[in-house]
Design an enzyme around this catalytic site. Structure first.
Site, PDB file in Angstrom:
ATOM      1  N   TRP A 149       0.795  -1.220   0.000  1.00 51.87           N
ATOM      2  CA  TRP A 149       0.000   0.000   0.000  1.00 51.87           C
ATOM      3  C   TRP A 149       0.830   1.274   0.000  1.00 51.87           C
ATOM      4  O   TRP A 149       0.302   2.363  -0.247  1.00 51.87           O
ATOM      5  CB  TRP A 149      -0.929   0.025   1.215  1.00 51.87           C
ATOM      6  CG  TRP A 149      -0.268  -0.303   2.524  1.00 51.87           C
ATOM      7  CD1 TRP A 149      -0.298  -1.507   3.161  1.00 51.87           C
ATOM      8  CD2 TRP A 149       0.528   0.563   3.346  1.00 51.87           C
ATOM      9  NE1 TRP A 149       0.436  -1.445   4.337  1.00 51.87           N
ATOM     10  CE2 TRP A 149       0.950  -0.187   4.465  1.00 51.87           C
ATOM     11  CE3 TRP A 149       0.932   1.893   3.256  1.00 51.87           C
ATOM     12  CZ2 TRP A 149       1.753   0.341   5.474  1.00 51.87           C
ATOM     13  CZ3 TRP A 149       1.743   2.430   4.254  1.00 51.87           C
ATOM     14  CH2 TRP A 149       2.138   1.665   5.354  1.00 51.87           C
ATOM     15  N   ASN A 150       2.129   1.206   0.294  1.00 55.37           N
ATOM     16  CA  ASN A 150       2.870   2.445   0.522  1.00 55.37           C
ATOM     17  C   ASN A 150       3.152   3.244  -0.746  1.00 55.37           C
ATOM     18  O   ASN A 150       3.293   4.464  -0.703  1.00 55.37           O
ATOM     19  CB  ASN A 150       4.169   2.176   1.291  1.00 55.37           C
ATOM     20  CG  ASN A 150       5.048   1.156   0.613  1.00 55.37           C
ATOM     21  OD1 ASN A 150       4.589   0.292  -0.128  1.00 55.37           O
ATOM     22  ND2 ASN A 150       6.348   1.229   0.868  1.00 55.37           N
ATOM     23  N   GLU A 176      -5.459  -3.381  -0.677  1.00 52.36           N
ATOM     24  CA  GLU A 176      -6.844  -2.991  -0.421  1.00 52.36           C
ATOM     25  C   GLU A 176      -6.938  -1.549   0.072  1.00 52.36           C
ATOM     26  O   GLU A 176      -7.928  -0.858  -0.196  1.00 52.36           O
ATOM     27  CB  GLU A 176      -7.476  -3.932   0.609  1.00 52.36           C
ATOM     28  CG  GLU A 176      -7.811  -5.313   0.066  1.00 52.36           C
ATOM     29  CD  GLU A 176      -6.576  -6.118  -0.317  1.00 52.36           C
ATOM     30  OE1 GLU A 176      -6.621  -6.799  -1.354  1.00 52.36           O
ATOM     31  OE2 GLU A 176      -5.555  -6.045   0.415  1.00 52.36           O
ATOM     32  N   GLY A 226       6.482  -6.699   0.534  1.00 53.36           N
ATOM     33  CA  GLY A 226       5.772  -6.517   1.791  1.00 53.36           C
ATOM     34  C   GLY A 226       6.642  -6.893   2.966  1.00 53.36           C
ATOM     35  O   GLY A 226       7.878  -6.914   2.881  1.00 53.36           O
ATOM     36  N   SER A 227       6.010  -7.220   4.064  1.00 49.85           N
ATOM     37  CA  SER A 227       6.733  -7.500   5.298  1.00 49.85           C
ATOM     38  C   SER A 227       7.466  -8.833   5.220  1.00 49.85           C
ATOM     39  O   SER A 227       7.086  -9.742   4.476  1.00 49.85           O
ATOM     40  CB  SER A 227       5.762  -7.513   6.479  1.00 49.85           C
ATOM     41  OG  SER A 227       4.921  -8.653   6.421  1.00 49.85           O
ATOM     42  N   GLU A 248      10.639  -9.018  -2.231  1.00 53.26           N
ATOM     43  CA  GLU A 248      11.241  -7.758  -1.797  1.00 53.26           C
ATOM     44  C   GLU A 248      10.614  -7.436  -0.456  1.00 53.26           C
ATOM     45  O   GLU A 248       9.454  -7.017  -0.373  1.00 53.26           O
ATOM     46  CB  GLU A 248      10.975  -6.664  -2.834  1.00 53.26           C
ATOM     47  CG  GLU A 248      11.859  -5.441  -2.644  1.00 53.26           C
ATOM     48  CD  GLU A 248      11.122  -4.294  -1.973  1.00 53.26           C
ATOM     49  OE1 GLU A 248      11.326  -4.126  -0.746  1.00 53.26           O
ATOM     50  OE2 GLU A 248      10.357  -3.601  -2.641  1.00 53.26           O
ATOM     51  N   CYS A 282      10.407   0.911   2.540  1.00 51.55           N
ATOM     52  CA  CYS A 282      11.247  -0.187   3.015  1.00 51.55           C
ATOM     53  C   CYS A 282      12.725   0.193   3.033  1.00 51.55           C
ATOM     54  O   CYS A 282      13.517  -0.421   3.749  1.00 51.55           O
ATOM     55  CB  CYS A 282      11.027  -1.438   2.163  1.00 51.55           C
ATOM     56  SG  CYS A 282      11.255  -1.160   0.398  1.00 51.55           S
ATOM     57  N   GLU A 379      11.584  -2.861  12.470  1.00 51.12           N
ATOM     58  CA  GLU A 379      11.413  -1.793  11.497  1.00 51.12           C
ATOM     59  C   GLU A 379      10.198  -0.948  11.877  1.00 51.12           C
ATOM     60  O   GLU A 379       9.078  -1.451  11.950  1.00 51.12           O
ATOM     61  CB  GLU A 379      11.210  -2.386  10.105  1.00 51.12           C
ATOM     62  CG  GLU A 379      11.027  -1.350   9.007  1.00 51.12           C
ATOM     63  CD  GLU A 379      10.729  -1.976   7.659  1.00 51.12           C
ATOM     64  OE1 GLU A 379      10.973  -1.308   6.639  1.00 51.12           O
ATOM     65  OE2 GLU A 379      10.253  -3.137   7.615  1.00 51.12           O
TER      66      GLU A 379
END
Length: 488
Positions: A149-150, A176, A226-227, A248, A282, A379
């Site tokens: 989403w970022n 979403e 993502g995470s 990633e 990230c 993080e």
């Protein structure tokens, strides 16, 4: 009022609505701006069928033609930037200028990969007379892509660009919270003449969609940003189906500030960068290790500039930093600050959420943070920076490498000897010196250790979407004598 697009699924070159929807909120106002369509199992089956048909067409399309369509879509995105950027700001909160830069950045990914589509070279291996060994790269098949989403447009763009330039088809599950950016990509490709089924866009419950798509035999690549925790889960799921992954994942980027640079200039530059996208990047510079000689000047310049960052609605031209994504980010940041403060860290700027609506959190500077504080290991993914003094470069490199992450790292120095030591010593997929930019279209981007696997961008960016095939070609059939004692 700025318009927000009507959200729909995109399957087999057609837009479709869904019976079930969820609200999309503006993080600056906490007000609903749209309704997100939720894909059903039947929608996913349709997307798989369409992607299979699309792959048969697209994989046999000449690279030059593929490149022309990709470049046309990128051109449309650039032309539509003034309409696309406000929708990104509405759903993500970032300042309008940053949203506009993101549209350009997404177009650059498509433009670079369109060129690379025509340079997926094979090679011929030297061999004996009468036989030839050649190696070629072929499109892998259907890609299941998952974007965060970022960066609502540029992150989906990386997945779509790599897949399409390689000759693959893709089912993209966009975020979403920020669905409009991916919709604008799909519209551009539809208008550019992309064959039906090559690009499909779905939204819905992330766990349900990933658990259904990833084990499918027809899915040949999983690409995820993502995470780390989710990436590990998806990798395990893909491994059971022997499906390769491009991951990633998270980072906790260290920044080493040597004593041969202007500490005030480096501190001011770092604070501005920390505010970009509200620190929800990230590769965001987070753990600053500053030589003792420069520590006080760097920390003061950083804190002063951080305190001056103007927060507000991203549609306001005076805004430098918008809100974070949601209330969960606020809670996470508050918990990290409180834990660090309880363990003796100094708060040089920020640290407290302002009153009023919106998910706003100021640029927060923690200094002299002990190693047992959670923020030293977790993080923050928000506008939170740690500044600690170090004795020397060896100490800084050791502390930079102390975590299981290795996505991006940074250094400030004018010494060639220091650059060499940083290059040799830092464990990261991307190292930037005297700049806080870690990822551009022209170079490969990805991490080491728990920060991921594979690369996006650069000449290497398409490799993960292809399979390597070796062809052994003997020019004539041997007429070997019958084996002694065998019947003719």
């Amino acid at each position: 009022m700025t318009d927000y697009p009507e959200l729909q699924l995109f399957i087999d070159n057609r837009w479709r609505k869904a019976a079930e929807t969820l609200p999309v909120l503006n993080p600056a106002t906490e007000q609903e701006i749209g309704r997100l369509p939720i894909a059903r199992r039947a929608d996913l089956d349709d997307a798989l069928e369409a992607a299979e048909r699309g792959f048969k067409i697209w994989s046999r399309t000449a690279p030059r033609i593929r490149a022309q369509i990709i470049l046309k879509a990128a051109s449309l995105m650039r032309e539509r930037g003034p309409q696309i950027a406000p929708s990104i700001t509405l759903e993500n909160g970032k300042p309008l200028a940053q949203a506009g830069m993101e549209v350009v950045r997404g177009a650059e990914f498509f433009e670079w990969d369109a060129g690379e589509a025509q340079r997926l070279y094979g090679h011929v291996v030297p061999s004996a007379p009468g036989i030839r060994y050649s190696v070629i790269r072929e499109p892998a098949g259907i890609v299941a892509g998952f974007a965060p989403w970022n960066f609502p447009l540029s992150q989906p763009a990386r997945k779509v660009a790599g897949a399409l330039a390689s000759g693959c088809s893709i089912i993209l599950k966009a975020a979403e919270e920020t669905p409009a950016g991916a919709m604008h990509i799909a519209r551009a490709f539809q208008d550019a003449g992309l064959p039906a089924g090559v690009l499909n866009l779905v939204f819905g419950n992330p766990a349900e969609i990933s658990s259904y798509l990833i084990p499918q035999d027809r899915v040949r690549v999983v690409a995820f940003t993502g995470s780390t925790s989710v990436g590990i889960h998806l990798t395990e799921m893909a491994a059971r189906a022997m499906t390769p992954v491009l991951m990633e994942l998270g980072g906790h980027a260290p920044v080493i500030v040597c004593d041969d640079v202007d500490p005030a200039a480096a501190g001011t530059m770092s604070a501005v960068r920390k505010a970009r996208n509200s620190g929800q990047v990230c590769t965001s510079p987070t753990r600053f290790f500053v030589m003792e000689k420069s520590y006080q000047a760097f920390a003061k310049a950083f804190a002063d500039r951080a305190a001056a960052v103007r927060m507000g609605n991203g549609l306001d031209p005076a805004t430098e930093m918008g809100p974070v994504a949601n209330h969960r980010r606020i809670a996470a940041l508050e918990a990290l600050v409180e834990d660090a403060r309880a363990k003796g860290a100094k708060v040089l700027a920020g640290g407290t959420r302002p009153n009023g609506p919106g998910y706003f959190f100021p640029v927060t500077v923690l200094a002299e943070v002990p190693d047992d504080a959670r923020v030293m290991r977790e993080e923050p993914f928000g506008p939170l920076a740690i500044i600690n003094p170090v004795r020397d470069l060896d100490d800084a490199i050791a502390r930079a490498n102390s975590l299981p992450f290795g996505l991006a790292a940074y250094g400030f120095t004018h010494s060639a000897a220091n650059v060499d030591r940083l290059t040799q010593g830092i464990e990261a997929g991307n190292l930037s010196i005297n700049t806080l930019e870690a990822s551009v279209a022209e170079v490969p981007f990805g991490g080491v250790k728990y920060s991921g696997h594979g690369r996006e961008g650069g000449a290497e960016g398409l490799h993960h979407y292809t399979v390597t095939k070796t062809i052994s070609h003997k020019m004539e059939l041997d007429h070997e004598p019958t084996v002694s004692g065998a019947k003719p």
